[in-house]
Design a protein around this motif. Sequence first.
Motif, PDB file in Angstrom:
ATOM      1  N   PHE A  13       1.099  -1.304  -0.078  1.00 48.42           N
ATOM      2  CA  PHE A  13      -0.312  -0.003  -0.319  1.00 48.42           C
ATOM      3  C   PHE A  13       1.148   1.417  -0.158  1.00 48.42           C
ATOM      4  N   LEU A 368      -7.472  -0.780   6.432  1.00 45.66           N
ATOM      5  CA  LEU A 368      -6.684  -0.530   5.137  1.00 45.66           C
ATOM      6  C   LEU A 368      -7.728  -1.806   4.514  1.00 45.66           C
ATOM      7  N   ARG A 370      -9.568  -2.644   1.071  1.00 46.51           N
ATOM      8  CA  ARG A 370      -9.073  -1.881  -0.761  1.00 46.51           C
ATOM      9  C   ARG A 370     -10.017  -0.529  -0.934  1.00 46.51           C
ATOM     10  N   GLN A 373      -8.025   1.719   1.007  1.00 46.82           N
ATOM     11  CA  GLN A 373      -6.451   2.154   0.853  1.00 46.82           C
ATOM     12  C   GLN A 373      -6.985   3.141  -0.991  1.00 46.82           C
TER      13      GLN A 373
END
Length: 501
Positions: A13, A368, A370, A373
């Motif tokens: 990330f 966190l 997807r 993110q």
Amino acid sequence: MTELKKYLKIPSFEIQIIVFCFITYLGVNSQFFTQPYQETGDFAANALQIERATKGEETLGSYSRFVVNHPGPITFYVLAFFQKILVFPKSIHGAHLIGICFYNLFFILITISLLRQVSKNRLSTAYLLFGTLLGLGNLLPNFFSNLWGPGFILFPVFLFIVSVIGFILGKPNFLFWMIFSSSFIIQNQIVAISFIVPLFLVGLYHHYNIFKFEVIKQKRSIVWVLLGTLFTLIVWLPPFMEEFTHSPGNLTNVILLAIKNTTFNKPGPVLKYVFSYYSGPFMFSESFPTLLFVGFLFGIPFFNRNRLESFDRMLLKILIWSFFITLFGAFKMKGGLIPHVYWFTYILSGFWFYLCLKVLLYKFELELNRPNQIFLILILVGVVGLYGKQKVYIYDDRPEKILQELALDKNTKYVLHWKQDAKNFEQGDLAIGVLLRMERTGYHGCFLSEWGFLVPENLRCGQTKGLKHITFATPDAESEILIRLDPNTIVYKKNIVRIDQ
């Protein structure tokens, strides 16, 4: 198949955030690839040294306003490398701009990688990037592609601070990155010696208090120490070669300059300027006494240390040390040079803002996954896209037109000079630009000794007997069109240029 998946996995990330921001920055500044550029002034002076670095001949950093050179040419060699491999930009200056972006990207990626090793909070990366962007706000939009000397040290300082803390906390590989980043910082900035050396010693002191150097004595730690030593020997070879082949050498002059410095500025102006690094990003701060506002910012993490993890608490200690070291250095700075050389304080303020975010948002939890993110990436990319666009560069055609009109001879050497007075002071910017264009197009020129510190040694006139002179002066009235006053004299814009036949 398992190994294939391992190598084809989606990057972490943190790397995604940084890479997307990097691509966005180059995207909104696509003129780096497409515009013609002609450097003048400091940028031309740097470009002349980069030209020498492409031949492996440069031994010094850029000239400084202390009339000595900064200690080393390490960044010039980095930019020389990019000048060689980046053949697609329309100009050499464009290749330098793109190269310095990759240079800064490298330091950011290493710093975030180290941060992941010492911080347990997955949001630390986002907080640090937001805090750093805020700290660098006064340098927008070109903090990431700045080719002026103080801009070279911003992200090496970013790496240095994190590596100092990681080493204090017992990570032996962080010692290598302390050494690595220190060389980049000190070679590019004389004044940084007064900041890096004390802070390096502070790091060793805290590490000793906790581990008694037992970590360094481990076999794997010795490897990192040896790598750091080898790197130091390699990158400091050019300035030491210059030192031992000249009397006195540049490093000697730097030391003598520090010894002779008896300056001690008044507290009021110094405090106001140093505090501006911390209050500057906040427009509303002007409504409050500066000392009160900065004290409030410092107090947020200081009085809420229980909300910080071990890395952040040690960072707080280092930032307190850094503040007083920087303050002492600012008191000793000559004249009005603080704005020109103390740019590393922008990074320090960014770390303070990071700690404030960690304290204020310590209860904030964000999984966190997807979607989240992508959300964070879009925010940072949006900030970079909105504030990262540089102004369109206006091509300075004066060096090109002047050389065309003067019709120089490639077999003749020319002395470029201008009067050392207030009226003609700015003529030096054009003269360096003309000298750079001469070097790149096969002509030969040099500067007289009074201005020799502005250019590499090979472009300083040893003797002028038998050489032709090109004189730059300021006209009483500007002309947007090129006017020929006589066969040897032309006026163009803010310049009169005369060649002695």
